[in-house]
Design an enzyme around this catalytic site. Sequence first.
Site, PDB file in Angstrom:
ATOM      1  N   ASP A  20       0.782  -1.246   0.000  1.00 22.88           N
ATOM      2  CA  ASP A  20       0.000   0.000   0.000  1.00 22.88           C
ATOM      3  C   ASP A  20       0.813   1.295   0.000  1.00 22.88           C
ATOM      4  O   ASP A  20       0.494   2.227   0.766  1.00 22.88           O
ATOM      5  CB  ASP A  20      -0.944   0.015   1.202  1.00 22.88           C
ATOM      6  CG  ASP A  20      -1.956  -1.123   1.202  1.00 22.88           C
ATOM      7  OD1 ASP A  20      -1.991  -1.893   0.232  1.00 22.88           O
ATOM      8  OD2 ASP A  20      -2.707  -1.235   2.192  1.00 22.88           O
TER       9      ASP A  20
ATOM     10  N   CYS B 243      -1.600  -2.541   8.011  1.00 20.11           N
ATOM     11  CA  CYS B 243      -1.641  -3.460   6.864  1.00 20.11           C
ATOM     12  C   CYS B 243      -0.399  -4.341   6.761  1.00 20.11           C
ATOM     13  O   CYS B 243      -0.503  -5.518   6.402  1.00 20.11           O
ATOM     14  CB  CYS B 243      -1.882  -2.670   5.584  1.00 20.11           C
ATOM     15  SG  CYS B 243      -3.535  -1.921   5.558  1.00 20.11           S
TER      16      CYS B 243
ATOM     17  N   LYS C 223      -7.180  -4.652  -2.708  1.00 20.80           N
ATOM     18  CA  LYS C 223      -7.905  -5.127  -1.532  1.00 20.80           C
ATOM     19  C   LYS C 223      -8.769  -4.012  -0.963  1.00 20.80           C
ATOM     20  O   LYS C 223      -8.543  -2.838  -1.251  1.00 20.80           O
ATOM     21  CB  LYS C 223      -6.944  -5.654  -0.463  1.00 20.80           C
ATOM     22  CG  LYS C 223      -5.949  -4.631   0.062  1.00 20.80           C
ATOM     23  CD  LYS C 223      -4.928  -5.274   0.980  1.00 20.80           C
ATOM     24  CE  LYS C 223      -3.942  -4.288   1.557  1.00 20.80           C
ATOM     25  NZ  LYS C 223      -4.525  -3.287   2.451  1.00 20.80           N
TER      26      LYS C 223
END
Length: 215
Positions: A19, A164, A119
Amino acid sequence: MSTLPAKLMHPDDLLLVIDVQRDFCPGGRLAIAGGDAVVPAITALAVHFEHIVLTQDWHPALHNSFASSHQHTNPYEVVEASYGEQTLWPDHCVQNTPGAAFHPGLDEVVSRAELILRKGFRREIDSYSAFFENDKQTPTGLAGYLRERGFQHIFLAGLAYDFCVRFSALDAVRAGFAVFVVEDACRPVNLPGSVAGTNREFAAAGVQRISSGDI
């Protein structure tokens, strides 16, 4: 002391970049302090790896994890969702918006990625982990992909260390992989207790915390 494979960057080693998107970097809607500092660290790290996978937060508008989707709530409050506790966030990484794009300094790494996994695209459920939605039951398919490709050692870097990256690393261990988190190529959101909790969970699960210099 971390125990690394005797010879690094075997064909079964993979760099998993989590990310690194504009909204998580300074100036973004969910900016992480020093978030953009991971970009040169990951770019330098990537030259040692033949195999790279990236994840990309990819939320629809009005996602259930956004504080703006709930009346009388503020970002960083915790609410009870159908799957358990959910931290509420500022709107971020909305599909097809500039904030959802990868940091432009990461272009070279993105061009080498063998897979980009999106996601968090289901409106009703968040997805911190690269392996499971936050209900801990709905898989993303990444574990099966990595197994079929024959990877055994997963090296994680990116954003955010205490969310994450944390959930991805723990799920990777549960999936049977040897897992290494490259700490200087990560940055945390740093909510109260979140980094200390991450470190405790990593130690308990056998996630090895290393630095780029170890590679």
